[in-house]
Design a protein around this motif. Structure first.
Motif, PDB file in Angstrom:
ATOM      1  N   VAL A  99      -8.403  15.229  14.589  1.00 42.75           N
ATOM      2  CA  VAL A  99      -8.703  14.206  15.682  1.00 42.75           C
ATOM      3  C   VAL A  99      -8.174  14.541  17.026  1.00 42.75           C
ATOM      4  O   VAL A  99      -8.700  13.816  18.089  1.00 42.75           O
ATOM      5  CB  VAL A  99      -7.887  12.953  15.116  1.00 42.75           C
ATOM      6  CG1 VAL A  99      -8.731  12.273  13.689  1.00 42.75           C
ATOM      7  CG2 VAL A  99      -6.468  13.068  14.789  1.00 42.75           C
ATOM      8  N   HIS A 100      -7.220  15.105  17.129  1.00 45.40           N
ATOM      9  CA  HIS A 100      -6.630  15.588  18.475  1.00 45.40           C
ATOM     10  C   HIS A 100      -7.265  16.950  19.056  1.00 45.40           C
ATOM     11  O   HIS A 100      -6.698  17.317  20.223  1.00 45.40           O
ATOM     12  CB  HIS A 100      -5.065  15.898  18.534  1.00 45.40           C
ATOM     13  CG  HIS A 100      -4.444  14.823  17.774  1.00 45.40           C
ATOM     14  ND1 HIS A 100      -4.219  13.601  18.341  1.00 45.40           N
ATOM     15  CD2 HIS A 100      -3.710  14.734  16.600  1.00 45.40           C
ATOM     16  CE1 HIS A 100      -3.465  12.652  17.669  1.00 45.40           C
ATOM     17  NE2 HIS A 100      -3.148  13.437  16.440  1.00 45.40           N
ATOM     18  N   LYS A 101      -7.961  17.712  18.577  1.00 44.85           N
ATOM     19  CA  LYS A 101      -8.946  18.624  19.138  1.00 44.85           C
ATOM     20  C   LYS A 101      -9.970  18.483  19.906  1.00 44.85           C
ATOM     21  O   LYS A 101     -10.673  17.323  19.794  1.00 44.85           O
ATOM     22  CB  LYS A 101      -9.454  19.526  17.874  1.00 44.85           C
ATOM     23  CG  LYS A 101      -8.570  20.161  17.060  1.00 44.85           C
ATOM     24  CD  LYS A 101      -9.000  21.034  16.128  1.00 44.85           C
ATOM     25  CE  LYS A 101      -7.881  21.887  15.179  1.00 44.85           C
ATOM     26  NZ  LYS A 101      -8.538  22.828  14.213  1.00 44.85           N
ATOM     27  N   ARG A 102     -10.338  19.142  21.001  1.00 46.23           N
ATOM     28  CA  ARG A 102     -11.613  18.869  21.678  1.00 46.23           C
ATOM     29  C   ARG A 102     -12.828  19.046  21.068  1.00 46.23           C
ATOM     30  O   ARG A 102     -13.544  18.330  21.254  1.00 46.23           O
ATOM     31  CB  ARG A 102     -11.377  19.826  22.827  1.00 46.23           C
ATOM     32  CG  ARG A 102     -10.559  19.648  24.019  1.00 46.23           C
ATOM     33  CD  ARG A 102     -10.632  20.054  25.453  1.00 46.23           C
ATOM     34  NE  ARG A 102     -11.769  21.273  25.415  1.00 46.23           N
ATOM     35  CZ  ARG A 102     -11.352  22.718  25.696  1.00 46.23           C
ATOM     36  NH1 ARG A 102     -10.085  22.769  25.935  1.00 46.23           N
ATOM     37  NH2 ARG A 102     -12.186  23.354  25.507  1.00 46.23           N
ATOM     38  N   GLY A 103     -12.854  19.993  20.119  1.00 48.47           N
ATOM     39  CA  GLY A 103     -14.200  19.882  19.344  1.00 48.47           C
ATOM     40  C   GLY A 103     -14.108  19.329  18.142  1.00 48.47           C
ATOM     41  O   GLY A 103     -14.323  19.733  16.991  1.00 48.47           O
ATOM     42  N   ARG A 104     -13.710  18.072  17.797  1.00 49.27           N
ATOM     43  CA  ARG A 104     -13.283  17.321  16.822  1.00 49.27           C
ATOM     44  C   ARG A 104     -14.673  17.017  16.154  1.00 49.27           C
ATOM     45  O   ARG A 104     -14.615  17.016  14.853  1.00 49.27           O
ATOM     46  CB  ARG A 104     -12.362  16.173  17.084  1.00 49.27           C
ATOM     47  CG  ARG A 104     -12.966  15.217  18.206  1.00 49.27           C
ATOM     48  CD  ARG A 104     -11.871  14.016  18.199  1.00 49.27           C
ATOM     49  NE  ARG A 104     -12.318  13.197  19.193  1.00 49.27           N
ATOM     50  CZ  ARG A 104     -12.275  13.127  20.558  1.00 49.27           C
ATOM     51  NH1 ARG A 104     -11.558  14.243  21.017  1.00 49.27           N
ATOM     52  NH2 ARG A 104     -12.808  12.360  21.361  1.00 49.27           N
ATOM     53  N   GLN A 105     -15.632  16.807  16.814  1.00 51.93           N
ATOM     54  CA  GLN A 105     -16.917  16.364  16.235  1.00 51.93           C
ATOM     55  C   GLN A 105     -17.354  17.354  15.255  1.00 51.93           C
ATOM     56  O   GLN A 105     -17.916  17.254  14.337  1.00 51.93           O
ATOM     57  CB  GLN A 105     -17.667  15.743  17.352  1.00 51.93           C
ATOM     58  CG  GLN A 105     -17.229  14.621  18.008  1.00 51.93           C
ATOM     59  CD  GLN A 105     -18.203  13.977  19.055  1.00 51.93           C
ATOM     60  OE1 GLN A 105     -19.175  14.780  19.441  1.00 51.93           O
ATOM     61  NE2 GLN A 105     -18.403  12.821  19.360  1.00 51.93           N
ATOM     62  N   THR A 106     -17.381  18.519  16.020  1.00 49.74           N
ATOM     63  CA  THR A 106     -18.038  19.713  15.113  1.00 49.74           C
ATOM     64  C   THR A 106     -17.283  20.149  14.114  1.00 49.74           C
ATOM     65  O   THR A 106     -17.733  20.157  12.834  1.00 49.74           O
ATOM     66  CB  THR A 106     -17.908  21.028  16.172  1.00 49.74           C
ATOM     67  OG1 THR A 106     -18.863  20.676  17.285  1.00 49.74           O
ATOM     68  CG2 THR A 106     -18.603  22.165  15.467  1.00 49.74           C
ATOM     69  N   GLU A 107     -15.961  19.880  14.177  1.00 51.26           N
ATOM     70  CA  GLU A 107     -15.036  20.278  12.865  1.00 51.26           C
ATOM     71  C   GLU A 107     -15.099  19.044  11.895  1.00 51.26           C
ATOM     72  O   GLU A 107     -15.053  19.513  10.688  1.00 51.26           O
ATOM     73  CB  GLU A 107     -13.382  20.501  13.438  1.00 51.26           C
ATOM     74  CG  GLU A 107     -12.637  20.869  12.274  1.00 51.26           C
ATOM     75  CD  GLU A 107     -11.392  21.490  12.678  1.00 51.26           C
ATOM     76  OE1 GLU A 107     -11.208  22.755  13.025  1.00 51.26           O
ATOM     77  OE2 GLU A 107     -10.345  20.793  12.891  1.00 51.26           O
TER      78      GLU A 107
END
Length: 288
Positions: free
Chosen positions: A74-82
Protein backbone atom coordinates in the motif's frame (compact mmCIF):
# COMPACT_ATOMS: atom_id res chain seq x y z
CA UNK A 1 16.37 -28.96 30.68
CA UNK A 2 15.03 -31.83 28.56
CA UNK A 3 12.19 -34.11 29.65
CA UNK A 4 11.17 -37.36 27.93
CA UNK A 5 7.68 -38.60 28.73
CA UNK A 6 5.10 -41.06 27.42
CA UNK A 7 2.27 -39.26 25.63
CA UNK A 8 -0.67 -40.99 23.93
CA UNK A 9 1.26 -44.11 23.18
CA UNK A 10 4.33 -42.25 21.88
CA UNK A 11 7.38 -40.52 23.35
CA UNK A 12 7.39 -36.75 23.69
CA UNK A 13 10.54 -34.69 24.23
CA UNK A 14 10.07 -31.36 26.06
CA UNK A 15 12.78 -28.71 26.21
CA UNK A 16 12.49 -25.66 28.43
CA UNK A 17 14.99 -22.83 28.73
CA UNK A 18 14.55 -19.51 30.51
CA UNK A 19 13.69 -16.70 28.13
CA UNK A 20 12.87 -19.08 25.25
CA UNK A 21 9.59 -20.67 24.16
CA UNK A 22 8.96 -24.28 25.11
CA UNK A 23 9.80 -26.76 22.35
CA UNK A 24 8.30 -30.21 22.02
CA UNK A 25 8.21 -33.03 19.51
CA UNK A 26 6.67 -36.48 19.56
CA UNK A 27 8.42 -39.65 18.36
CA UNK A 28 7.50 -43.31 18.03
CA UNK A 29 10.73 -44.44 19.66
CA UNK A 30 12.11 -43.16 22.94
CA UNK A 31 15.65 -43.23 21.54
CA UNK A 32 14.68 -40.84 18.75
CA UNK A 33 13.12 -38.44 21.24
CA UNK A 34 16.25 -38.50 23.38
CA UNK A 35 18.49 -37.99 20.34
CA UNK A 36 16.47 -34.98 19.21
CA UNK A 37 16.56 -33.48 22.70
CA UNK A 38 20.36 -33.92 22.96
CA UNK A 39 20.84 -32.27 19.58
CA UNK A 40 18.84 -29.20 20.61
CA UNK A 41 20.61 -29.05 23.96
CA UNK A 42 23.96 -28.96 22.21
CA UNK A 43 22.76 -26.19 19.90
CA UNK A 44 21.36 -24.26 22.84
CA UNK A 45 24.79 -24.23 24.48
CA UNK A 46 26.28 -22.39 21.50
CA UNK A 47 23.46 -20.46 19.80
CA UNK A 48 20.46 -20.64 22.10
CA UNK A 49 17.23 -22.49 21.42
CA UNK A 50 15.66 -22.05 18.00
CA UNK A 51 12.32 -20.33 17.54
CA UNK A 52 9.12 -22.21 18.05
CA UNK A 53 8.46 -23.69 14.62
CA UNK A 54 4.83 -24.45 15.47
CA UNK A 55 3.98 -20.99 14.13
CA UNK A 56 4.81 -22.26 10.66
CA UNK A 57 2.01 -24.82 10.95
CA UNK A 58 -0.58 -22.15 11.77
CA UNK A 59 0.21 -19.72 8.94
CA UNK A 60 -0.22 -20.24 5.21
CA UNK A 61 1.65 -18.52 2.41
CA UNK A 62 -1.56 -16.65 1.61
CA UNK A 63 -1.64 -15.25 5.16
CA UNK A 64 1.77 -13.60 4.85
CA UNK A 65 1.03 -12.43 1.29
CA UNK A 66 -2.11 -10.65 2.50
CA UNK A 67 -0.21 -9.07 5.38
CA UNK A 68 2.45 -7.90 2.92
CA UNK A 69 -0.23 -6.43 0.66
CA UNK A 70 -1.88 -4.56 3.54
CA UNK A 71 1.32 -3.23 5.14
CA UNK A 72 4.00 -3.01 2.44
CA UNK A 73 2.36 -2.83 -0.98
CA UNK A 74 0.00 0.00 0.00
CA UNK A 75 2.98 2.34 0.41
CA UNK A 76 4.53 1.62 -3.00
CA UNK A 77 4.14 3.89 -6.03
CA UNK A 78 3.30 0.87 -8.17
CA UNK A 79 0.84 -0.55 -5.66
CA UNK A 80 -1.98 -1.02 -8.19
CA UNK A 81 0.14 -3.24 -10.40
CA UNK A 82 1.48 -5.23 -7.45
CA UNK A 83 -1.98 -5.63 -5.93
CA UNK A 84 -3.17 -7.11 -9.23
CA UNK A 85 -0.21 -9.49 -9.22
CA UNK A 86 -0.90 -10.48 -5.61
CA UNK A 87 -4.57 -11.17 -6.34
CA UNK A 88 -3.47 -13.55 -9.07
CA UNK A 89 -1.05 -15.39 -6.75
CA UNK A 90 -3.68 -15.68 -4.01
CA UNK A 91 -5.94 -17.53 -6.45
CA UNK A 92 -3.28 -20.19 -6.97
CA UNK A 93 -3.16 -23.45 -5.02
CA UNK A 94 0.24 -22.61 -3.54
CA UNK A 95 -1.28 -19.79 -1.48
CA UNK A 96 -2.99 -22.37 0.74
CA UNK A 97 0.28 -24.14 1.58
CA UNK A 98 1.43 -23.97 5.19
CA UNK A 99 4.73 -22.17 5.74
CA UNK A 100 6.18 -25.32 7.27
CA UNK A 101 5.73 -27.11 3.93
CA UNK A 102 7.34 -24.50 1.67
CA UNK A 103 10.35 -25.65 -0.31
CA UNK A 104 12.27 -24.67 -3.47
CA UNK A 105 10.79 -27.70 -5.25
CA UNK A 106 7.27 -26.44 -4.50
CA UNK A 107 8.00 -23.05 -6.06
CA UNK A 108 9.67 -24.72 -9.05
CA UNK A 109 6.43 -26.62 -9.65
CA UNK A 110 4.49 -23.38 -9.30
CA UNK A 111 6.82 -21.70 -11.81
CA UNK A 112 6.43 -24.46 -14.39
CA UNK A 113 2.63 -24.54 -14.05
CA UNK A 114 2.31 -20.75 -14.37
CA UNK A 115 4.50 -20.72 -17.49
CA UNK A 116 1.78 -22.70 -19.27
CA UNK A 117 -0.61 -19.74 -19.02
CA UNK A 118 1.52 -16.64 -18.34
CA UNK A 119 4.54 -15.05 -20.00
CA UNK A 120 8.04 -15.56 -18.57
CA UNK A 121 8.18 -11.89 -17.53
CA UNK A 122 4.90 -12.24 -15.60
CA UNK A 123 6.10 -15.37 -13.77
CA UNK A 124 9.45 -13.73 -13.09
CA UNK A 125 7.75 -10.76 -11.42
CA UNK A 126 5.49 -13.05 -9.38
CA UNK A 127 8.49 -14.99 -8.06
CA UNK A 128 10.31 -11.75 -7.24
CA UNK A 129 7.30 -10.55 -5.25
CA UNK A 130 7.05 -13.87 -3.39
CA UNK A 131 10.76 -13.76 -2.59
CA UNK A 132 10.40 -10.29 -1.08
CA UNK A 133 7.28 -11.34 0.85
CA UNK A 134 9.19 -14.15 2.56
CA UNK A 135 12.23 -11.93 3.11
CA UNK A 136 10.10 -9.38 4.98
CA UNK A 137 8.39 -12.18 6.93
CA UNK A 138 11.76 -13.52 8.13
CA UNK A 139 13.62 -10.29 8.76
CA UNK A 140 10.91 -7.91 10.01
CA UNK A 141 7.98 -9.97 11.25
CA UNK A 142 9.94 -12.58 13.19
CA UNK A 143 8.37 -15.55 11.40
CA UNK A 144 10.84 -18.42 11.97
CA UNK A 145 11.35 -19.54 8.39
CA UNK A 146 14.68 -21.42 8.26
CA UNK A 147 15.41 -19.99 4.79
CA UNK A 148 13.84 -18.21 1.85
CA UNK A 149 12.88 -21.05 -0.52
CA UNK A 150 12.20 -18.75 -3.49
CA UNK A 151 15.78 -17.53 -3.40
CA UNK A 152 16.98 -20.90 -4.67
CA UNK A 153 14.47 -21.08 -7.53
CA UNK A 154 15.69 -20.42 -11.07
CA UNK A 155 13.76 -17.49 -12.50
CA UNK A 156 12.50 -17.51 -16.10
CA UNK A 157 14.75 -15.51 -18.43
CA UNK A 158 13.79 -11.92 -19.14
CA UNK A 159 11.84 -11.33 -22.33
CA UNK A 160 13.47 -10.08 -25.49
CA UNK A 161 13.75 -6.28 -25.73
CA UNK A 162 11.35 -4.57 -28.10
CA UNK A 163 12.99 -3.75 -31.39
CA UNK A 164 10.37 -3.26 -34.10
CA UNK A 165 9.20 0.34 -34.53
CA UNK A 166 6.31 1.82 -36.44
CA UNK A 167 6.65 1.43 -40.16
CA UNK A 168 5.75 4.22 -42.64
CA UNK A 169 1.99 4.65 -42.71
CA UNK A 170 1.37 2.89 -39.39
CA UNK A 171 1.40 6.10 -37.36
CA UNK A 172 -1.30 7.53 -39.63
CA UNK A 173 -3.36 4.38 -39.09
CA UNK A 174 -2.83 4.75 -35.35
CA UNK A 175 -3.99 8.37 -35.32
CA UNK A 176 -7.00 7.50 -37.49
CA UNK A 177 -8.01 4.84 -34.95
CA UNK A 178 -7.51 7.34 -32.09
CA UNK A 179 -9.89 9.82 -33.74
CA UNK A 180 -12.67 7.21 -33.64
CA UNK A 181 -12.35 6.87 -29.84
CA UNK A 182 -15.10 8.50 -27.83
CA UNK A 183 -12.48 9.75 -25.37
CA UNK A 184 -11.00 12.93 -26.89
CA UNK A 185 -7.81 12.60 -24.81
CA UNK A 186 -6.49 9.48 -26.56
CA UNK A 187 -5.14 11.24 -29.64
CA UNK A 188 -3.38 14.04 -27.69
CA UNK A 189 -1.82 11.47 -25.35
CA UNK A 190 -0.43 9.50 -28.29
CA UNK A 191 0.94 12.63 -29.94
CA UNK A 192 2.47 13.92 -26.67
CA UNK A 193 4.15 10.53 -26.19
CA UNK A 194 5.77 10.68 -29.61
CA UNK A 195 6.83 14.31 -29.15
CA UNK A 196 8.28 14.07 -25.64
CA UNK A 197 9.30 10.43 -25.06
CA UNK A 198 7.37 10.38 -21.78
CA UNK A 199 6.11 7.19 -20.20
CA UNK A 200 2.41 6.47 -19.95
CA UNK A 201 2.34 6.99 -16.18
CA UNK A 202 4.20 10.29 -16.52
CA UNK A 203 1.74 11.61 -19.11
CA UNK A 204 -1.34 10.61 -17.12
CA UNK A 205 0.07 12.34 -14.02
CA UNK A 206 0.93 15.68 -15.68
CA UNK A 207 -0.41 18.65 -13.71
CA UNK A 208 -0.96 22.07 -15.26
CA UNK A 209 1.11 23.60 -12.47
CA UNK A 210 4.12 21.73 -13.87
CA UNK A 211 3.57 22.96 -17.45
CA UNK A 212 5.27 26.21 -18.49
CA UNK A 213 3.96 27.01 -21.96
CA UNK A 214 5.87 30.30 -22.12
CA UNK A 215 9.21 28.64 -21.43
CA UNK A 216 8.10 25.51 -23.33
CA UNK A 217 9.10 23.13 -20.54
CA UNK A 218 7.36 20.41 -18.57
CA UNK A 219 8.49 19.36 -15.10
CA UNK A 220 8.10 15.71 -14.11
CA UNK A 221 8.40 15.52 -10.30
CA UNK A 222 7.91 11.75 -10.04
CA UNK A 223 9.64 9.45 -12.49
CA UNK A 224 10.21 5.71 -12.70
CA UNK A 225 13.76 5.97 -11.32
CA UNK A 226 12.67 8.36 -8.55
CA UNK A 227 14.56 11.41 -9.84
CA UNK A 228 12.57 14.44 -11.07
CA UNK A 229 13.41 15.96 -14.42
CA UNK A 230 12.34 18.86 -16.62
CA UNK A 231 11.98 18.24 -20.34
CA UNK A 232 11.79 20.75 -23.23
CA UNK A 233 8.61 20.85 -25.29
CA UNK A 234 8.66 20.81 -29.06
CA UNK A 235 6.56 23.29 -30.98
CA UNK A 236 3.99 20.60 -31.73
CA UNK A 237 3.84 19.50 -28.06
CA UNK A 238 3.37 23.11 -26.95
CA UNK A 239 0.51 23.54 -29.40
CA UNK A 240 -1.17 20.34 -28.20
CA UNK A 241 -0.98 21.36 -24.55
CA UNK A 242 -2.14 24.90 -25.34
CA UNK A 243 -5.23 23.51 -27.04
CA UNK A 244 -5.99 21.40 -23.94
CA UNK A 245 -5.31 24.17 -21.42
CA UNK A 246 -8.06 24.43 -18.82
CA UNK A 247 -7.59 26.77 -15.87
CA UNK A 248 -10.29 24.96 -13.89
CA UNK A 249 -8.63 21.54 -14.19
CA UNK A 250 -5.75 20.24 -12.11
CA UNK A 251 -4.64 17.40 -14.38
CA UNK A 252 -3.73 17.86 -18.01
CA UNK A 253 -5.04 14.39 -18.87
CA UNK A 254 -7.75 13.43 -16.33
CA UNK A 255 -7.83 9.72 -17.10
CA UNK A 256 -7.14 6.56 -15.14
CA UNK A 257 -4.50 4.02 -16.12
CA UNK A 258 -7.14 1.33 -16.63
CA UNK A 259 -9.22 3.59 -18.87
CA UNK A 260 -6.20 4.28 -21.05
CA UNK A 261 -5.30 0.59 -21.14
CA UNK A 262 -8.79 -0.31 -22.38
CA UNK A 263 -8.70 2.50 -24.95
CA UNK A 264 -5.29 1.33 -26.16
CA UNK A 265 -6.66 -2.14 -26.84
CA UNK A 266 -9.52 -0.69 -28.89
CA UNK A 267 -7.12 1.50 -30.85
CA UNK A 268 -4.90 -1.50 -31.50
CA UNK A 269 -7.81 -3.50 -32.82
CA UNK A 270 -9.07 -0.71 -35.10
CA UNK A 271 -5.64 0.13 -36.46
CA UNK A 272 -4.83 -3.58 -37.02
CA UNK A 273 -1.39 -3.09 -35.47
CA UNK A 274 0.00 -6.10 -33.59
CA UNK A 275 0.68 -5.85 -29.85
CA UNK A 276 0.67 -2.07 -29.60
CA UNK A 277 2.28 -0.73 -26.43
CA UNK A 278 3.42 2.64 -25.18
CA UNK A 279 7.21 2.85 -24.88
CA UNK A 280 9.56 5.06 -22.84
CA UNK A 281 11.23 6.48 -25.94
CA UNK A 282 8.10 8.24 -27.10
CA UNK A 283 7.39 5.65 -29.77
CA UNK A 284 4.48 3.26 -30.02
CA UNK A 285 6.10 -0.06 -30.71
CA UNK A 286 4.64 -2.88 -32.75
CA UNK A 287 5.73 -6.30 -31.57
CA UNK A 288 5.21 -9.21 -33.96
Amino acid sequence: MATIRKHRGKWQALIRRKGCPELSRTFTKKADAASWARQLENEAETRGLPHNLKELDTLSLGDVIQRYRDTITVHKRGRQTEETRIRCVLRQKIAKTQLANLSPALFCTYRDQRLRYASPDTVRRELSTLQHVLKIARQEWGIPLPSNPVQDVRKPPAGRPRERRLEPGEFDALIKACKICRNPLIEPIVRIATETGMRRSEILNVLWIDVDLAARTLHIPLTKNGHPRTIPLTTRATELLSALKNDDARQSFPMTTNAFRCARKRVQSRSELVCLTSAPMGQFEVIA
